[in-house]
Scaffold this active site. Structure first.
Site, short mmCIF file in Angstrom:
data_model
loop_
_atom_site.label_atom_id
_atom_site.label_comp_id
_atom_site.label_asym_id
_atom_site.label_seq_id
_atom_site.Cartn_x
_atom_site.Cartn_y
_atom_site.Cartn_z
N CYS A 150 1.07 0.10 -9.18
CA CYS A 150 2.21 0.66 -8.44
C CYS A 150 3.43 0.87 -9.32
CB CYS A 150 2.55 -0.25 -7.27
SG CYS A 150 2.87 -1.95 -7.77
N GLY B 216 0.83 -1.20 0.00
CA GLY B 216 0.00 0.00 0.00
C GLY B 216 0.87 1.25 0.00
N GLU C 66 5.67 -3.31 0.61
CA GLU C 66 5.58 -3.19 -0.85
C GLU C 66 4.83 -1.90 -1.14
OE1 GLU C 66 6.73 -5.29 -3.21
OE2 GLU C 66 7.56 -6.79 -1.86
N VAL D 23 0.77 4.71 5.45
CA VAL D 23 0.28 3.60 6.28
C VAL D 23 1.44 2.63 6.59
CG1 VAL D 23 -1.32 1.63 6.36
CG2 VAL D 23 -2.09 3.83 5.44
P1 NAD Z 1 -5.48 0.98 0.49
O1 NAD Z 1 -6.12 2.29 0.78
O2 NAD Z 1 -6.30 -0.16 0.05
O3 NAD Z 1 -4.61 0.60 1.77
C1 NAD Z 1 -3.83 -0.57 1.83
C2 NAD Z 1 -4.17 -1.32 3.11
O4 NAD Z 1 -3.85 -0.52 4.24
C3 NAD Z 1 -5.65 -1.65 3.22
O5 NAD Z 1 -5.80 -3.01 3.55
C4 NAD Z 1 -6.14 -0.73 4.29
O6 NAD Z 1 -7.22 -1.25 5.03
C5 NAD Z 1 -4.93 -0.53 5.16
N1 NAD Z 1 -4.96 0.73 5.88
C6 NAD Z 1 -5.38 1.92 5.40
N2 NAD Z 1 -5.25 2.88 6.35
C7 NAD Z 1 -4.75 2.26 7.45
C8 NAD Z 1 -4.39 2.71 8.77
N3 NAD Z 1 -4.53 3.97 9.13
N4 NAD Z 1 -3.90 1.79 9.63
C9 NAD Z 1 -3.75 0.51 9.27
N5 NAD Z 1 -4.08 0.05 8.04
C10 NAD Z 1 -4.57 0.90 7.16
O7 NAD Z 1 -4.42 1.14 -0.66
P2 NAD Z 1 -3.45 2.35 -0.95
O8 NAD Z 1 -2.48 2.53 0.15
O9 NAD Z 1 -4.18 3.52 -1.48
O10 NAD Z 1 -2.69 1.67 -2.19
C11 NAD Z 1 -2.10 2.41 -3.15
C12 NAD Z 1 -0.61 2.53 -2.86
O11 NAD Z 1 -0.06 1.25 -2.79
C13 NAD Z 1 0.12 3.24 -3.97
O12 NAD Z 1 1.13 4.03 -3.40
C14 NAD Z 1 0.72 2.10 -4.75
O13 NAD Z 1 1.86 2.45 -5.49
C15 NAD Z 1 1.03 1.12 -3.67
N6 NAD Z 1 1.07 -0.23 -4.19
C16 NAD Z 1 2.22 -0.91 -4.12
C17 NAD Z 1 2.30 -2.18 -4.66
C18 NAD Z 1 3.56 -2.99 -4.60
O14 NAD Z 1 3.46 -4.18 -4.78
N7 NAD Z 1 4.71 -2.40 -4.35
C19 NAD Z 1 1.17 -2.75 -5.24
C20 NAD Z 1 0.00 -2.02 -5.27
C21 NAD Z 1 -0.05 -0.77 -4.74
#
Ligand code: NAD
Length: 485
Positions: A250, A194, A216, A198
């Site tokens: 990502c 994510g 990741e 976070v």
């Molecule tokens: P998201 O909002 O779905 O969050 C990811 C996870 O974090 C979720 O399961 C969510 O419930 C949890 N979360 C959110 N806020 C939280 C908190 N305050 N405390 C604990 N857990 C919490 O997804 P996102 O973060 O918007 O995803 C997008 C980001 O992820 C982008 O930066 C993208 O580049 C990155 N990403 C990385 C990869 C990789 O494999 N490197 C893959 C996909 C996305």
């Protein structure tokens, strides 16, 4: 399928029962690992239509794109894991220095225990099940949490995990409150995918229990296009990598740095490519994804104010549609260059030289923002080598985009702000394993050199024995003399 949040009071007991299941030793044998992965694969295949429906309901993922980036990818990952798992589980015999003989040494991969996988919404199937595949392959119990932002597929994923009917593989459903409660539990490894804000919360929570983490994350991944590149091919591959999943990837090329003399040619080729992929009106294309939710839609809409729209720029708030867009005349200080775009907007910036492009990327890396992916387009190999040697990134693809993450023989992970640790294939198995060092002493001989009393003779022998060059090290030094740097 209904999205039902896991009651907070049920989270600690779920983790506790996963710990009991791990403690029984049931997850260690190859038979359990294989059977669990095979059942997961079977459910994925049997429920393909339901999963594709859910992905379409959440953000209009085109069925074929959803199949190859989510289901096909995950099934392929499980197949690769099943084919290699018995080999990966084998203890690896390593050399024992002569001075420590008689004895033999091994590295034995051991399951770490109860693991936690937290996934985002953009590739919800792949990013939950591929880390789970690695954790199960390594013989661990897993507690998995899909993202609440894609609720239809989250419900399907929880249902799929529950259908395994195994106390060692369980799911928690919910958002911030549930994840906070989940992270208060003790795990033996956490893999979080994510954003980096976070990730800091996850790492802080993990620190309380000294739990290792794999993070990741994302960031701005540049594509550098040389005047020596095949411009039409570069445009096609950049447009594909950018507009798959409407840029909500990502490792999507976030922005392009192109050498000035081919800037206009590239921009025109990108426009042509967008029409070829999605037709004259991409809004009517069945092959183009929508933005996941209103906050992300409005965030992206504001980024369209940077520079000049060369192609696209059409939006529709009701259907969360943003057309595949190319921006030109963007300044490095513009908002679109200030954050990861994570949508179908591609700024193209002209640079005077490849070295200027490398310096541009490095300036951001020096501030911690090391890219997750770096793309170099040139028909001159030395130029691609210069880009890869000059700027760091989690992974890289030359004359292409995204493909480096599909090869299970390559690690997938970031560096700096784009993450830490890696998985996929054997790298995932290793991430979720403890590499245990085992040395077995022979009982036939028991040299007394290190036992007191430390006589002068013993001291002389030990000093010589411990500092003399091992024959294998001497051979290696010799070989390296002839190796090109
Ligand atoms: P998201 O909002 O779905 O969050 C990811 C996870 O974090 C979720 O399961 C969510 O419930 C949890 N979360 C959110 N806020 C939280 C908190 N305050 N405390 C604990 N857990 C919490 O997804 P996102 O973060 O918007 O995803 C997008 C980001 O992820 C982008 O930066 C993208 O580049 C990155 N990403 C990385 C990869 C990789 O494999 N490197 C893959 C996909 C996305």
């Amino acid at each position: 399928m209904d999205y039902t949040v896991t009651p907070l009071s049920e989270i600690a007991p779920k983790v506790a029962s996963a710990r009991v299941a791990f403690a029984t030793g049931g997850t260690r044998p190859l038979a359990w690992r294989k059977a669990t992965l095979e059942r997961m694969r079977g459910l994925l295949e049997a429920r393909e239509e339901r999963l594709l429906d859910a992905l379409a309901a959440d953000f209009g993922k085109p069925r074929f794109e959803a199949w190859f980036t989510e289901i096909g990818f995950t099934v392929g990952d499980i197949n690769h894991t099943l084919a290699h798992l018995p080999g990966w589980m084998q203890p690896e015999k390593v050399a024992t220095p002569v001075s420590f003989k008689p004895g033999v040494s091994y590295i034995v991969p051991e399951p770490v225990g109860v693991t936690c996988v937290i996934a985002p919404w953009n590739y919800p199937v792949q990013l939950l099940l591929a880390p789970m595949t690695a954790a199960i392959a390594a013989g661990n119990a897993v507690v998995a949490k899909p993202s609440e932002l894609a609720p239809h597929i989250a419900a399907e994923l929880v249902s799929l995990i529950e259908a395994l009917n195994d106390p060692a593989v369980v799911a928690v459903q919910g958002g911030v409150a549930e994840t906070t409660e989940l992270l208060a539990q003790r795990f033996d490894h956490i893999l979080y995918t994510g954003n980096s804000r976070v990730a800091r919360i996850v790492m802080r929570a993990a620190a309380e229990h000294l739990t290792p983490v794999t993070l990741e994350l994302g960031g701005k991944s540049p594509a550098i296009v040389s005047r020596n590149a095949n411009i039409d091919l570069a445009a096609r591959r950049i447009a594909w990598g950018k507009f798959v999943n409407a840029g909500q990837t990502c490792i999507a090329p976030d922005y392009v740095l192109v050498e000035q003399p081919v800037h206009d040619q590239l921009v025109a080729a990108l426009g042509k490519q967008i029409s070829e992929f999605y037709g004259a009106d991409p809004q009517t294309s069945p092959d183009f994804t929508r933005i996941v939710n209103a906050p992300h839609f409005h965030r992206l809409e504001k980024l369209l104010d940077s520079g000049t729209v060369a192609h696209g720029g059409v939006t529709d708030a009701d259907t969360r549609y943003i057309s595949p867009t190319v921006l030109t005349g963007v300044q490095p200080t513009d908002p679109v260059m200030g954050e990861e775009i994570f949508g179908p907007i591609l700024p193209v910036l002209a640079v005077g030289s490849i070295d200027e492009a490398i310096a541009f990327v490095n300036e951001r890396s020096a501030a911690g923002d090391k890219p997750l992916a770096l793309y170099s387009f040139s028909d001159d190999d030395t130029e691609n080598d210069r880009v890869l040697g000059g700027a760091t990134s989690g992974g890289a693809c030359v004359n292409g985009t995204l493909f480096h993450i599909s090869n299970p023989n390559l690690p997938f992970g970031g560096t700096g702000e784009s993450g830490m640790g890696a998985y996929h294939g054997k790298f995932g198995f290793d991430t979720f394993s403890h590499q245990r060092a085992v040395h077995t002493r022979s009982t036939r001989l028991d040299p007394s050199m290190l036992y007191p009393p430390y006589t002068a003779k013993k001291q002389k022998l030990v000093r010589r024995g411990m500092t003399m060059t091992d024959p294998r090290d001497a051979l290696s030094t010799l070989r390296n003399k002839f190796r090109r740097s």
